[in-house]
Design a protein around this motif. Structure first.
Motif, mmCIF file in Angstrom:
data_model
loop_
_atom_site.group_PDB
_atom_site.id
_atom_site.type_symbol
_atom_site.label_atom_id
_atom_site.label_comp_id
_atom_site.label_asym_id
_atom_site.label_seq_id
_atom_site.Cartn_x
_atom_site.Cartn_y
_atom_site.Cartn_z
ATOM 1 N N THR A 1 64.799 77.735 96.142
ATOM 2 C CA THR A 1 65.286 78.707 97.115
ATOM 3 C C THR A 1 64.173 79.697 97.445
ATOM 4 N N GLN A 2 64.461 80.581 98.396
ATOM 5 C CA GLN A 2 63.469 81.590 98.779
ATOM 6 C C GLN A 2 63.259 82.634 97.686
ATOM 7 N N TYR A 3 64.177 82.632 96.688
ATOM 8 C CA TYR A 3 64.088 83.610 95.614
ATOM 9 C C TYR A 3 63.378 83.051 94.375
ATOM 10 N N GLU A 4 62.795 81.872 94.484
ATOM 11 C CA GLU A 4 62.121 81.263 93.338
ATOM 12 C C GLU A 4 60.949 82.130 92.877
ATOM 13 N N LYS A 5 60.919 82.397 91.565
ATOM 14 C CA LYS A 5 59.830 83.205 91.014
ATOM 15 C C LYS A 5 59.671 82.906 89.520
ATOM 16 N N LYS B 1 61.007 79.246 85.639
ATOM 17 C CA LYS B 1 61.224 79.778 86.979
ATOM 18 C C LYS B 1 62.707 79.973 87.234
ATOM 19 N N GLY C 1 65.743 80.677 90.385
ATOM 20 C CA GLY C 1 65.976 80.416 91.803
ATOM 21 C C GLY C 1 65.197 79.238 92.324
#
Length: 214
Positions: free
Chosen positions: A69-73, A64, A66
């Motif tokens: 954070t809100q950018y985790e993917k 994964k 980010g």
């Protein structure tokens, strides 16, 4: 053997290379910079470097980006491990020098193998000729000169002191001075950061004491 005399010439010609690219929090010597030095020497000495891939091992890597954070993917890449044979060939004599070398490369799906091959070529040449790549290596002609720390610069650019400064306490000490000599002596006894923090106060008190003695 004549081929080793020629390879020695290459080794003697390149003492060190400064790292010229930064990525993923580290710096390294690019293949372009390395080959720009080595290839003309190879041409001059009629040497070629034959590269053969002996084995390839691909492994999927899931992780994964980010994290937290809100950018985790999620992201997936291919880790490619290659075993190669690098053969120096003297085109004038036909002499050869064979070397086995392994390398890894991780990248997007179609780029894993390319990364491994690029890494293998670059680091085989660097290690074969013992080419210094560290900027501080003493044999590196691009080595940066040592710099003497500028204390004044460090003080003026310090963001926060390691120990909190008690401005009120320092101000009280300065205000207790009854003459210019005492004020100067007290101010000089402060640390550089304390002096910076109380400079305006000291100047104001100095002007006040000067008027009294005038």
């Amino acid at each position: 053997m004549e081929i080793y005399k020629k390879l020695l010439k290459l080794q003697q010609a390149v003492k060190g290379l400064a790292k010229d690219k930064k990525g993923n929090n580290y710096t390294y010597v690019t293949g372009n910079k390395l080959l720009s030095f080595i290839k003309p020497l190879m041409d001059e000495n009629h040497l070629i470097l034959k590269q053969e891939v002996l084995s390839i091992d691909n492994e999927r890597m899931d992780y994964k980006t980010g994290i937290g954070t809100q950018y985790e993917k999620p992201k997936s890449e291919i880790l490619t491990k290659v075993m190669m044979r690098f053969t120096w060939i003297d085109c004038e004599t036909g002499e050869k020098d064979e070397n086995l070398f392994g390398a890894n490369g991780q990248n997007e799906w179609e780029k894993g193998l390319g990364s491994a091959l690029t890494y293998a070529e670059r680091y085989f040449i660097l290690k074969y000729f013992h080419i210094a790549t560290d900027e501080d290596d003493i044999d590196n002609p691009d080595r940066k000169p040592e710099e003497t720390p500028d204390v004044k610069h460090l003080v003026n650019n310090a963001k926060t002191p390691s120990t909190p400064i008690d401005i009120d306490r320092l101000k009280t000490r300065l205000e207790s001075c009854s003459n210019l000599e005492s004020l100067a002596s007290t101010y000089k006894g402060f640390t550089p950061l304390e002096q910076k923090a109380t400079k305006a106060i000291a100047i104001s008190l100095k002007e006040s004491l000067t008027k009294k003695t005038a």
